[in-house]
Design a protein around this motif. Structure first.
Motif, short mmCIF file in Angstrom:
data_model
loop_
_atom_site.label_atom_id
_atom_site.label_comp_id
_atom_site.label_asym_id
_atom_site.label_seq_id
_atom_site.Cartn_x
_atom_site.Cartn_y
_atom_site.Cartn_z
N ILE A 56 1.97 11.00 1.57
CA ILE A 56 2.46 8.94 1.27
C ILE A 56 1.65 8.48 2.07
O ILE A 56 0.71 7.45 2.29
CB ILE A 56 3.73 8.54 0.99
N ALA A 91 0.79 -1.05 0.40
CA ALA A 91 0.11 -0.34 -0.18
C ALA A 91 1.02 1.12 -0.02
O ALA A 91 -0.01 1.99 -0.68
CB ALA A 91 -1.43 0.14 1.68
N ILE A 92 2.16 1.21 0.92
CA ILE A 92 2.86 1.98 0.42
C ILE A 92 3.28 3.26 -0.56
O ILE A 92 3.29 3.02 -1.20
CB ILE A 92 3.87 2.65 2.10
N ASP A 104 -2.14 8.58 2.18
CA ASP A 104 -3.08 8.09 0.70
C ASP A 104 -2.87 6.30 1.29
O ASP A 104 -3.85 6.12 0.45
CB ASP A 104 -1.54 8.56 0.14
N ALA A 105 -1.62 5.94 1.95
CA ALA A 105 -1.49 4.60 2.01
C ALA A 105 -3.01 3.89 2.76
O ALA A 105 -2.92 2.26 3.43
CB ALA A 105 -0.60 4.11 2.37
N THR A 133 6.58 15.81 -2.64
CA THR A 133 5.56 14.78 -2.37
C THR A 133 6.36 14.64 -0.61
O THR A 133 7.44 13.99 -0.67
CB THR A 133 5.74 13.29 -2.88
N SER A 138 0.78 3.74 -3.02
CA SER A 138 0.82 5.34 -2.72
C SER A 138 1.91 6.21 -3.71
O SER A 138 1.99 7.26 -3.48
CB SER A 138 0.50 5.84 -1.91
N LYS A 141 1.70 6.71 -6.96
CA LYS A 141 0.79 7.63 -7.33
C LYS A 141 1.86 9.15 -7.00
O LYS A 141 1.42 9.98 -8.40
CB LYS A 141 -0.19 7.41 -6.73
N LEU A 142 1.93 8.99 -6.30
CA LEU A 142 2.53 10.64 -5.93
C LEU A 142 3.81 11.05 -6.06
O LEU A 142 3.75 12.32 -6.81
CB LEU A 142 1.98 10.94 -4.14
#
Length: 180
Positions: A33, A11-12, A36-37, A28, A15, A18-19
């Motif tokens: 991060i 998940a990290i 978002d995660a 960022t 994210s 993406k960022l």
């Protein structure tokens, strides 16, 4: 199971990609991060170390040098450009993020290594002549120029006819591949 093999790690990483791709390295934060995660910022550091380490681990564009530089040497320019134009589109975000972050010490060093190991050295191995190293480096620069034109400037007119672009740009690249 190691800490690196968890859903949290994935998940990290998702994210971060993406960022970093959307906002760039400097804009960022680890907190962004983590948010978002859906994790605590401390977990980002626990799983990846520093923000630079996270960036270097997640923002990779791995060229398959064997496939990229395969084929007859006298047709390699066109073949390289054709293969590069057939990427799935995710590479442009990674390229732009890496380019924007290239002034950060460890990231710049990593880019230099990737340039050398991922493009220059494999192409140089295919080339003959005493100036093979120079020609491989110039070819890498020419390919970087193609990415700049397509992904930084966004020149959609040049990319409108991929075959014409591959033919013409490939001919330029071929001039560097073929010894004088």
């Amino acid at each position: 199971m190691s800490v690196r093999d968890t859903k949290t790690t994935r998940a990290i990483a998702v994210s971060a990609v993406k960022l970093f791709t959307r906002d760039g390295f400097a804009a960022t934060s680890v907190r962004a991060i983590a948010a978002d995660a859906g994790v605590d910022p401390a977990l980002v550091i626990r799983h990846f170390g520093t923000k630079v380490d996270l960036f270097l681990e997640t923002m990779r564009w791995e060229l398959d040098a064997d496939a990229l530089f395969a084929g007859p040497l006298d047709e390699l320019g066109h073949a390289i450009v054709t293969r590069l134009l057939q990427t799935d589109g995710s590479e442009s975000g990674v390229f732009l993020a890496l380019l924007r972050a290239s002034d950060a010490g460890a990231i710049g060093t990593s880019l230099t290594r990737a340039h050398e190991e991922g493009f220059v050295a494999p192409l140089r191995r295919r080339l003959a002549g005493e100036d093979a190293d120079l020609r491989a480096r110039l070819a890498a620069g020419l390919v970087g120029g193609l990415f700049y034109m397509l992904w930084v400037v966004g020149d959609t007119a040049a990319a409108a006819d991929p075959e014409a672009l591959a033919r013409r740009y490939g001919a330029l690249l071929q001039e560097l591949i073929t010894p004088l």
